[in-house]
Every structure is written in C-alpha cells, then in structure tokens.
Design an enzyme around this catalytic site. Sequence first.
Site, mmCIF file in Angstrom:
data_model
loop_
_atom_site.group_PDB
_atom_site.id
_atom_site.type_symbol
_atom_site.label_atom_id
_atom_site.label_comp_id
_atom_site.label_asym_id
_atom_site.label_seq_id
_atom_site.Cartn_x
_atom_site.Cartn_y
_atom_site.Cartn_z
ATOM 1 N N SER A 108 28.085 8.876 -33.582
ATOM 2 C CA SER A 108 27.358 7.648 -33.240
ATOM 3 C C SER A 108 28.041 6.380 -33.750
ATOM 4 C CB SER A 108 25.959 7.673 -33.857
ATOM 5 O OG SER A 108 25.258 8.809 -33.441
ATOM 6 N N HIS A 146 26.847 6.708 -27.959
ATOM 7 C CA HIS A 146 27.763 7.759 -27.512
ATOM 8 C C HIS A 146 28.216 7.476 -26.087
ATOM 9 C CE1 HIS A 146 26.503 11.182 -30.462
ATOM 10 N NE2 HIS A 146 26.837 10.066 -31.062
ATOM 11 N N HIS A 197 24.068 17.061 -28.986
ATOM 12 C CA HIS A 197 23.494 17.665 -30.184
ATOM 13 C C HIS A 197 22.598 18.837 -29.804
ATOM 14 C CE1 HIS A 197 24.290 13.419 -30.960
ATOM 15 N NE2 HIS A 197 24.519 13.760 -32.207
ATOM 16 N N TYR A 231 19.645 19.299 -30.771
ATOM 17 C CA TYR A 231 18.264 18.864 -30.515
ATOM 18 C C TYR A 231 18.061 18.337 -29.100
ATOM 19 C CZ TYR A 231 20.045 14.126 -31.519
ATOM 20 O OH TYR A 231 20.774 12.962 -31.505
ATOM 21 N N GLU A 232 19.151 18.024 -28.375
ATOM 22 C CA GLU A 232 18.987 17.468 -27.035
ATOM 23 C C GLU A 232 18.557 18.531 -26.028
ATOM 24 O OE1 GLU A 232 22.149 14.583 -25.778
ATOM 25 O OE2 GLU A 232 22.857 14.944 -27.819
ATOM 26 N N ALA A 269 27.369 10.611 -38.235
ATOM 27 C CA ALA A 269 26.548 9.715 -39.045
ATOM 28 C C ALA A 269 25.632 10.607 -39.869
ATOM 29 C CB ALA A 269 25.728 8.806 -38.146
ATOM 30 N N MET A 314 22.506 15.880 -38.163
ATOM 31 C CA MET A 314 22.025 16.716 -37.049
ATOM 32 C C MET A 314 23.164 17.191 -36.141
ATOM 33 S SD MET A 314 18.834 14.300 -35.975
ATOM 34 C CE MET A 314 17.853 13.446 -37.210
ATOM 35 N N SER A 315 24.384 17.191 -36.641
ATOM 36 C CA SER A 315 25.500 17.543 -35.743
ATOM 37 C C SER A 315 26.592 18.299 -36.495
ATOM 38 C CB SER A 315 26.092 16.267 -35.131
ATOM 39 O OG SER A 315 26.747 15.508 -36.120
ATOM 40 N N ASN A 321 22.434 5.732 -44.077
ATOM 41 C CA ASN A 321 21.162 5.465 -44.768
ATOM 42 C C ASN A 321 21.033 6.378 -45.977
ATOM 43 O OD1 ASN A 321 20.705 7.400 -42.268
ATOM 44 N ND2 ASN A 321 19.257 8.045 -43.851
ATOM 45 N N HIS A 327 17.103 5.328 -35.806
ATOM 46 C CA HIS A 327 18.377 5.467 -35.094
ATOM 47 C C HIS A 327 19.100 4.116 -35.021
ATOM 48 C CE1 HIS A 327 21.383 7.338 -32.655
ATOM 49 N NE2 HIS A 327 21.209 6.461 -31.691
HETATM 50 N N1 HPA Z 1 19.037 12.618 -41.553
HETATM 51 C C1 HPA Z 1 19.518 13.316 -40.508
HETATM 52 N N2 HPA Z 1 20.434 12.853 -39.679
HETATM 53 C C2 HPA Z 1 20.899 11.617 -39.899
HETATM 54 C C3 HPA Z 1 20.443 10.828 -40.964
HETATM 55 C C4 HPA Z 1 19.448 11.355 -41.834
HETATM 56 O O1 HPA Z 1 18.977 10.722 -42.790
HETATM 57 N N3 HPA Z 1 21.102 9.654 -40.890
HETATM 58 C C5 HPA Z 1 21.942 9.728 -39.829
HETATM 59 N N4 HPA Z 1 21.824 10.915 -39.223
#
Ligand code: HPA
Length: 272
Positions: A28, A59, A81, A83-84, A111, A206-207, A230, A242
């Site tokens: 991302s 993306h 991903h 989750y998609e 990310a 998540m990837s 974050n 996001h």
């Molecule tokens: N958790 C999961 N996936 C993420 C995060 C997070 O805090 N930040 C960016 N992708």
Amino acid sequence: MSQVEDCVNIINQSAKNFKPQVGLILGSGLGQFCDNIETQASIDFDQLPGFPIAGVGGHAGRLLLGRIGKTTVAVLQGRAHYYEHGKADIMAVAIQTLSALGCESLVLTNAAGSLMVDAAPGSIMLITDHINMTGVSPLFGAQGNQRFVDMVEAYNPLLNSKIRAAAHTNKITLHEGIYAWMSGPQFETPAEIQALKVLGAQAVGMSTVPEVILARHLGMPLCALSIITNFAAGMSPTLISHEQTIEYAKKAENSVKDLLSSYLKSFSEKEI
Ligand code: HPA
C-alpha cells in the site's frame, strides 16, 4: 498452456529478451518507488491471466519491467490479500510467473502496525521471521513432497545483510523484527495485540506471509520490509484506519525508495 506460460508469453511480447534479476512486490502507498525505474514495459494485471485484480486503495495493479542502475527488475505494483477473496493462494500465479521469468530473488514490502514503542509510524522494519496467525496456507491442495517447505531462514540472511548495508549507506534507521500475519480485514483488538506481543511479534499486518510461503515453495530467496504506518491497536489514542496506512506509507516512501534503490544497485550480475 498453463496460466503461468500464458503470462510469460504476454510479458515476452511486451519486453523482448528481458530477464528480470529481482522481483519486487510493493504494498500500500509505495508506488513512488517506481519513479526510479527506467521502464521497459508496463502491463496491467488484468492483461495477465491468473494475476489478481488489486482492489485496495493505494494499489495500482500493474507489472513494471525495467532497470535500476544495471539491475533488471520486475515490479508488482500492488497485490491482492487473503481477506479480499478468502483465497490464501491468490498471488500464486503472479509469483510463479516472476520465477518463470528468471527472477533470482524477491523483495516484498507491506504496511504494518508496530508493536514496538520505539518504531513509530513512518519507520521501516526488516522482517526477520514471521508468525502465521491465520491457520491457512497458500499450499493447501499442493501435491508432492515439495509442499513440506522448510521455513527456517525463509527471510534470507545474505539478502538481509544487503538491506542493512543499504540502510547504513542512506543513514536510514532500520528496525528488525517478527511479523505476525492476521487475516483482516478488520484491524486487531487490543487483546489480540497483547497476545501477539507475548508470542514475540514486533509488527502486525494482513499480507506478505502467503507470498513468502509461495516463494519458498519455488526455492526463491527473499527479503521483506514492513513500512510502519501506525502503532498497533491499544498502543496509541489515534484511531487506526486505512487512510492512516496510506498517509504514513507515503511519508516513508522517500526512504523506501532510497533504501531499495541502493539495495538493487548492489546486485552484481553473478549474485542472487
Ligand atoms: N494491523 C494490521 N494490518 C495493518 C496494520 C495494523 O495495525 N497497519 C497496517 N496494516
């Protein structure tokens, strides 16, 4: 013909006699890195059978072929991903195609949320190992003994030292740690983050992990970077979103660009 053979043929038509040495998958908000590439060809994922339709903001969904210095690269700008679609092997054809094109190693970026108080949003972490929290594998259904992939040193020590050297050259602080793969798409609860800390994770996302497993199945050495966007859930009063992911990935973009450019330029033709 298999989808991978189809993809290789389509790519060879756009970029004749082009053999990428290094494959990259950009997460991302990291598209700006591609400004440094002397592009020979650019192909949208929807032209490549079996490639994912990248659907998440930030993306692009494009394959770029070109060079950085003398090093030839194939860059996936964007990924899909788990989750998609609920498919852990969604990146299988894309990674098999990179391997079939001749990529000798991979760089994966993502990310991620930080579990370390000293790794603030905007910083970079070299992934040294992972914990798969999802209970799924992109190799479900694969056949043969090769599916029992050794995951020791999945994050290649030689490539890791090249990344460290590139960070040193560019005076970039490089954190290191273990990445926990969560399915998403919801962010974690504070309790989950506490649990991940106990398990030994330093970042969460998540990837990437399914791609690492797919690449190791093909015997491709790799390294991976998390762009910290974050603090993980419960560690900061800021709401995780996001939008924040994209914003902080953009803030780290220049450092990532310098880091990866030096890393790629450090490849002589003989090395992996
Ligand atoms: N958790 C999961 N996936 C993420 C995060 C997070 O805090 N930040 C960016 N992708």
